[in-house]
Write a protein that holds these residues in place. Sequence first.
Motif, mmCIF file in Angstrom:
data_model
loop_
_atom_site.group_PDB
_atom_site.id
_atom_site.type_symbol
_atom_site.label_atom_id
_atom_site.label_comp_id
_atom_site.label_asym_id
_atom_site.label_seq_id
_atom_site.Cartn_x
_atom_site.Cartn_y
_atom_site.Cartn_z
ATOM 1 N N GLY A 251 -48.038 3.279 -59.285
ATOM 2 C CA GLY A 251 -48.634 2.038 -58.845
ATOM 3 C C GLY A 251 -47.868 1.356 -57.736
ATOM 4 O O GLY A 251 -48.350 0.389 -57.166
ATOM 5 N N ASP A 252 -46.658 1.812 -57.406
ATOM 6 C CA ASP A 252 -45.890 1.224 -56.314
ATOM 7 C C ASP A 252 -46.587 1.504 -54.984
ATOM 8 O O ASP A 252 -47.112 2.590 -54.762
ATOM 9 C CB ASP A 252 -44.477 1.798 -56.270
ATOM 10 C CG ASP A 252 -43.610 1.268 -57.408
ATOM 11 O OD1 ASP A 252 -44.110 0.397 -58.145
ATOM 12 O OD2 ASP A 252 -42.470 1.724 -57.547
ATOM 13 N N PHE A 253 -46.555 0.519 -54.084
ATOM 14 C CA PHE A 253 -47.189 0.665 -52.775
ATOM 15 C C PHE A 253 -46.211 1.320 -51.810
ATOM 16 O O PHE A 253 -45.074 0.901 -51.663
ATOM 17 C CB PHE A 253 -47.624 -0.703 -52.238
ATOM 18 C CG PHE A 253 -48.300 -0.626 -50.896
ATOM 19 C CD1 PHE A 253 -49.627 -0.258 -50.810
ATOM 20 C CD2 PHE A 253 -47.604 -0.897 -49.736
ATOM 21 C CE1 PHE A 253 -50.256 -0.167 -49.582
ATOM 22 C CE2 PHE A 253 -48.218 -0.817 -48.501
ATOM 23 C CZ PHE A 253 -49.558 -0.456 -48.423
ATOM 24 N N MET A 254 -46.669 2.374 -51.124
ATOM 25 C CA MET A 254 -45.858 3.078 -50.138
ATOM 26 C C MET A 254 -46.621 3.094 -48.816
ATOM 27 O O MET A 254 -47.851 3.072 -48.804
ATOM 28 C CB MET A 254 -45.580 4.523 -50.580
ATOM 29 C CG MET A 254 -45.227 4.696 -52.047
ATOM 30 S SD MET A 254 -43.576 4.182 -52.476
ATOM 31 C CE MET A 254 -42.664 5.625 -51.951
ATOM 32 N N ASP A 255 -45.912 3.125 -47.694
ATOM 33 C CA ASP A 255 -46.592 3.279 -46.416
ATOM 34 C C ASP A 255 -45.721 4.078 -45.454
ATOM 35 O O ASP A 255 -44.626 4.515 -45.811
ATOM 36 C CB ASP A 255 -46.993 1.912 -45.832
ATOM 37 C CG ASP A 255 -45.803 1.090 -45.338
ATOM 38 O OD1 ASP A 255 -44.657 1.590 -45.405
ATOM 39 O OD2 ASP A 255 -46.015 -0.041 -44.869
ATOM 40 N N ASN A 256 -46.231 4.285 -44.233
ATOM 41 C CA ASN A 256 -45.503 5.096 -43.264
ATOM 42 C C ASN A 256 -44.596 4.269 -42.365
ATOM 43 O O ASN A 256 -44.194 4.709 -41.290
ATOM 44 C CB ASN A 256 -46.479 5.924 -42.416
ATOM 45 C CG ASN A 256 -47.431 5.058 -41.609
ATOM 46 O OD1 ASN A 256 -47.461 3.844 -41.769
ATOM 47 N ND2 ASN A 256 -48.221 5.695 -40.750
ATOM 48 N N ARG B 196 -41.922 1.158 -46.146
ATOM 49 C CA ARG B 196 -42.049 0.265 -47.302
ATOM 50 C C ARG B 196 -42.302 1.072 -48.573
ATOM 51 O O ARG B 196 -43.030 2.054 -48.550
ATOM 52 C CB ARG B 196 -43.183 -0.734 -47.079
ATOM 53 C CG ARG B 196 -42.841 -1.796 -46.038
ATOM 54 C CD ARG B 196 -43.969 -2.778 -45.851
ATOM 55 N NE ARG B 196 -45.119 -2.167 -45.196
ATOM 56 C CZ ARG B 196 -46.200 -2.837 -44.829
ATOM 57 N NH1 ARG B 196 -46.302 -4.125 -45.073
ATOM 58 N NH2 ARG B 196 -47.203 -2.213 -44.225
ATOM 59 N N GLY B 197 -41.701 0.636 -49.635
ATOM 60 C CA GLY B 197 -41.793 1.359 -50.899
ATOM 61 C C GLY B 197 -40.467 2.025 -51.200
ATOM 62 O O GLY B 197 -39.584 2.123 -50.345
ATOM 63 N N GLU B 198 -40.320 2.463 -52.416
ATOM 64 C CA GLU B 198 -39.065 3.079 -52.841
ATOM 65 C C GLU B 198 -39.337 4.442 -53.461
ATOM 66 O O GLU B 198 -40.020 4.545 -54.481
ATOM 67 C CB GLU B 198 -38.342 2.190 -53.855
ATOM 68 C CG GLU B 198 -36.996 2.747 -54.298
ATOM 69 C CD GLU B 198 -36.294 1.824 -55.286
ATOM 70 O OE1 GLU B 198 -35.295 2.252 -55.876
ATOM 71 O OE2 GLU B 198 -36.771 0.689 -55.470
ATOM 72 N N ALA B 199 -38.828 5.481 -52.823
ATOM 73 C CA ALA B 199 -39.004 6.833 -53.348
ATOM 74 C C ALA B 199 -37.999 7.078 -54.453
ATOM 75 O O ALA B 199 -36.828 6.711 -54.344
ATOM 76 C CB ALA B 199 -38.826 7.855 -52.235
ATOM 77 N N VAL C 112 -50.718 8.811 -53.414
ATOM 78 C CA VAL C 112 -52.087 9.055 -52.935
ATOM 79 C C VAL C 112 -52.342 8.258 -51.652
ATOM 80 O O VAL C 112 -52.219 7.033 -51.655
ATOM 81 C CB VAL C 112 -53.121 8.647 -54.008
ATOM 82 C CG1 VAL C 112 -54.538 8.962 -53.537
ATOM 83 C CG2 VAL C 112 -52.825 9.342 -55.331
ATOM 84 N N PRO C 113 -52.669 8.928 -50.537
ATOM 85 C CA PRO C 113 -52.966 8.199 -49.299
ATOM 86 C C PRO C 113 -54.214 7.343 -49.454
ATOM 87 O O PRO C 113 -55.180 7.754 -50.099
ATOM 88 C CB PRO C 113 -53.175 9.312 -48.265
ATOM 89 C CG PRO C 113 -53.539 10.515 -49.057
ATOM 90 C CD PRO C 113 -52.813 10.388 -50.358
ATOM 91 N N ARG C 114 -54.177 6.141 -48.888
ATOM 92 C CA ARG C 114 -55.305 5.219 -49.004
ATOM 93 C C ARG C 114 -56.143 5.258 -47.735
ATOM 94 O O ARG C 114 -55.621 5.292 -46.635
ATOM 95 C CB ARG C 114 -54.793 3.801 -49.265
ATOM 96 C CG ARG C 114 -53.943 3.695 -50.526
ATOM 97 C CD ARG C 114 -53.415 2.294 -50.719
ATOM 98 N NE ARG C 114 -54.467 1.351 -51.027
ATOM 99 C CZ ARG C 114 -54.250 0.050 -51.232
ATOM 100 N NH1 ARG C 114 -53.024 -0.441 -51.147
ATOM 101 N NH2 ARG C 114 -55.249 -0.757 -51.504
ATOM 102 N N GLY C 115 -57.448 5.247 -47.910
ATOM 103 C CA GLY C 115 -58.371 5.268 -46.778
ATOM 104 C C GLY C 115 -59.771 5.515 -47.291
ATOM 105 O O GLY C 115 -59.991 6.459 -48.063
ATOM 106 N N ASP C 116 -60.719 4.679 -46.881
ATOM 107 C CA ASP C 116 -62.079 4.788 -47.408
ATOM 108 C C ASP C 116 -62.750 6.110 -47.060
ATOM 109 O O ASP C 116 -63.669 6.543 -47.753
ATOM 110 C CB ASP C 116 -62.938 3.629 -46.877
ATOM 111 C CG ASP C 116 -62.525 2.284 -47.465
ATOM 112 O OD1 ASP C 116 -61.893 2.289 -48.538
ATOM 113 O OD2 ASP C 116 -62.832 1.256 -46.847
#
Length: 245
Positions: free
Chosen positions: A3-8, A11-14, A69-73
């Motif tokens: 549920g943690d938010f990650m981006d390119n 941001r986020g913690e691996a 999971v990458p986000r995108g409609d």
Amino acid sequence: MAGDFMDNRGRGEARSAIPSIHPEGRKYALICFGLSLIAAVLAWETIAWPLAFLSLCILAFFRDPERVVPRGDNLLVSPADGTVTQIAEVEPPLELRGEDGGLGRAPVTRISIYLSVFDVHINRSPCAGTIVAMNYMPGKFVNAELDKASDENERQHLLIMRGDGVVVGMTQIAGLVSRRIVPFVKPGDIVAAGQRIGLIRFGSRVDLYLPAGTSPQVLMGQRVIAGETVLGRLGETVTLEGVQQ
């Protein structure tokens, strides 16, 4: 943590963690390990050690790692870990055509992913939407890499309708060794992209049917990861080329 938010943009913690084991596998591993202990007590070392090793193999097979999971409609993510063994234009299976809300009869692109016994066998939803149909079909257990496995093997078809009305089809196919497809969802369930929807025990295959006007974003022979690798972008028909090396 899931549920943690990650981006390119960093941001986020691996985190590195030992994958959890799905409950379907824990009971088999415990049984096998219990038998190895009994064999050890009886001084049957030639049986005890192989059984202990087998219990570790079972745990590895049923591992259930977290995925980003990458986000995108417009994204369709891989429903399975494995190797892309087929990309072909085919007529959808009868069970996925549907009279209302199915894929129809017109040829669509099918991406086939082969899962060896070393791959993670938890399957995930390729997109967000509602499970509008599930059809289980008994059948044979020929090599899942063969084209005829899509029509002859034991399999389960799923139709997922996105919020915009686009329908995506996928099929879980049992293989030469596998003998059971275990669903985690039912018709009417709302699923998120990358959500766990089932598993196939031991060596198998998953077919994804792309909606019309969508071309594959992967190549033959490419390794894909369930819930992470983008297999297609709705409405994009870009041709990809690659070099095997």
